[in-house]
Enzyme design. Structure first.
Site: not given
Ligand code: GLC
Length: 599
Positions: A223, A302
């Protein structure tokens, strides 16, 4: 010595992920196994046969970790626990085991840029003093003085704005009631950013990776992969003003079948859109992030070599994105250029060319993605007057899409994506042709962007509505029978006829189209192929045409039907015609994609 500025194409690895079709599960909304109106891991387990039959290779699950759900789980309070909303670790293990048994890989979401404010680290930081090791795990700063020299610290440490709207800094109140330090949150107030300069943070995230790798996870979707490192000194940034506001694409005529071509006039309200791509900024795409991914690459190594990471990095141009997938970093990155191209032949062809070239320069497979839990579903975007627009949610007061037109184009675009070499990502429900819920009542909304922008941005709830499994059941079968509990977001009536049970085995349905396209892609190894534009390719006239192996893909984004080249027969079409009529098709209608085979 080779010239380092001329990338030497490298061979794409043979690992499973290089051509995998990955199905994104947003656990809150996929399937509810315990009847509480909220999707869960048991629901995923129960629907694995459906995914196996669909023909995907892997699932990616959005976060199911312990979380107060301030941002749908992207606010993680404990990286090693399943939130009770979704079940238990044992439920995860059972789901993963069954997925593996059915030949499906499992990718989990990793949220390393920020934690929840309920994470024990942040709670400890709140109790600790400025300069303490507890605060060093996050980005705490004293404020700037409103009255110079007064030490009032009333102004935020810099002028950064949250991606969700409003300021990116929140000021604390000390235990004695006096105003305290500020902390950075690129997203919601309840998502404090971690300090990636801190070795303790680095070690903790390595340990989280190992935790899920030990349990058998096959990979991670990372993310905000472009956000972890911030420019030293956290300088002010005025670039937000340069971000694209208004329509993202060029004005173009709409071509609603049966309608006279209609041009936008300036008097019409264009759909409000904000590009999620940022110009160079001190908080995104800093060079320092790459050291982190090299480190994680070694952790994954790993585990025998076929585990993977896919970056969520909203960066451009394609060459910047390719840096995330160099051989010693991540394995894949979402191709948002393709997603943002919209339904426009020229933009789509450009995105395909640029992404294939950039990925080849580092030996990574391309990815192809049209929808996810952060974007308006492509079946709806493509039904707007300007099908290249990228609104941040659609509400009842906004332009409503032409659902049938959007669906026809969405099916056609999906056939393009699935015929391209590399890996493809599908978002749950697109295989049913689900539209965005564009008339959700405001009272039902949950996305923090809606609240942080005082409703100016409608937000992402409309693409997160629970799936319809059975038309005749309450909640369209989301909770499996009459649990009495309504799905956590209301479903639109239009979901009923699109329920999985209505499409299963129905010739011409979107579900059967996806099944056929995935089977075709697999049988012809399209994910391992190449793109060669053919003589028919004419983006200026709205035609995309390329050869991949023994298949020619012809997509008509133009205004007039296009002839099927002599010597070729339609093997698969995104249109509604019965399969028996396909062999006789000599024209590709507007808003349709066909797969052609030589006679
Ligand atoms: C990314 C995710 C989104 C979230 C953001 C903050 O863009 O896809 O859904 O709100 O990160 O974590």
């Amino acid at each position: 010595m080779p010239n380092p500025s001329v990338p030497v194409p490298r061979p794409v690895p043979s690992a499973w992920w290089a051509d995998a079709v990955v199905y994104q599960i947003y656990p809150r909304s996929f399937a509810d196994g315990n009847g509480d109106g909220m999707g869960d891991l048991r629901g995923v387990l129960q629907r694995l046969p459906y995914l196996e039959k669909l023909g995907v290779d892997a699932v990616w699950l959005s976060p199911f970790y312990k979380s107060p759900q301030a941002d749908g789980g992207y606010d993680v309070a404990d990286y090693r626990q399943v939130d009770p909303l979704f079940g238990t670790l044992a439920d995860f293990d059972a789901m993963l085991q069954e997925a593996h048994h059915r030949g499906l890989k499992v990718i989990v979401d990793l949220v390393p840029n920020h934690t929840s404010d309920e994470h024990t680290w942040f709670q400890a930081a709140l109790r600790a003093t400025p300069g303490s090791p507890e605060r060093e795990r996050y980005i705490f700063r004293d404020g700037k003085d409103e009255v110079p020299g007064s030490g009032d610290g009333r102004l935020a440490p810099n002028n950064w704005k949250s991606i969700f709207g409003g300021p990116a800094w929140t000021r604390l109140t000390n235990a004695d009631g006096s105003p305290g330090q500020w902390y950075l949150h690129l997203f919601d107030t309840r998502q404090p950013d971690l300090n990636w300069e801190n070795p303790e943070v680095q070690e903790e995230m390595r340990s989280v990776l190992r935790f899920w790798l030990d349990r058998g996870a096959d990979g991670f979707r990372v993310d905000v992969a472009h956000g972890l490192v911030k420019e030293a000194g956290l300088p002010d940034w005025d670039g937000a003003a340069a971000m694209v506001e208004g329509t993202t694409g060029p004005r173009r005529e709409s071509h609603v079948p049966g309608d006279a071509p209609h041009a936008h006039t300036d008097a019409e309200e264009p759909h409000r859109a904000v590009s999620p791509m940022y110009p160079p900024s001190p908080f995104f795409d800093q060079d320092g992030v790459h050291e982190i991914y090299r480190d994680w690459n070694r952790v994954l190594a790993e585990y025998g070599g076929d585990r993977m990471m896919v970056a969520e990095a909203w960066v451009e141009p394609a060459e910047r994105l390719a840096r995330y997938v160099r051989p010693d970093e991540m394995q894949q990155a979402f191709n948002f250029d393709f997603l943002l191209a919209g339904w426009d032949a020229g933009r789509m062809a450009d995105a395909i060319n640029a992404s294939l070239a950039a990925a080849a320069s580092v030996g990574a497979p391309c990815t192809w993605v049209l929808s996810n839990h952060d974007t308006v579903r492509h079946s709806t975007r493509f039904g707007l007057k300007d099908p290249t627009t990228f609104p941040k949610g659609i509400g009842a007061g906004d332009e409503q899409p032409d659902a049938a037109l959007g669906l026809a184009r969405a099916r056609a675009a999906t056939l393009v994506a699935l015929a391209l070499p590399g890996s493809a990502y599908l978002y749950q429900g697109e295989e049913l042709g689900l539209p965005e819920h564009t008339t959700l009542p405001d009272a039902a909304r949950q996305d923090p962007t809606f609240f942080r922008t005082q409703g100016a941005e409608i937000g992402r709830d409309g693409c997160r509505v629970p799936l319809p499994w059975a038309q005749g059941e309450p909640g369209f079968g989301f909770s499996g029978g009459d649990s009495g509990q309504a799905p956590w977001l209301p479903q639109p009536d239009s979901f009923g006829p699109l329920a999985a049970d209505q499409q299963d085995g129905e010739e011409g349905s979107t579900l059967e189209l996806y099944r056929a396209a995935l089977a075709f892609r697999s049988a012809r190894h399209l994910g391992r192929g190449t793109v060669e534009w053919t003589d028919e390719h004419a983006p200026d006239s709205g035609l995309l045409a390329f050869r991949n192996g023994d298949v020619i893909v012809l997509s008509n984004l133009g205004f007039a039907s296009a002839p099927v080249p002599n010597g070729y027969t339609v093997a698969l079409s995104s249109g509604p015609e019965p399969a028996s009529d396909r062999a006789a098709m000599r024209e590709v209608p507007v808003d349709c994609t066909v797969y052609l085979l030589e006679d």
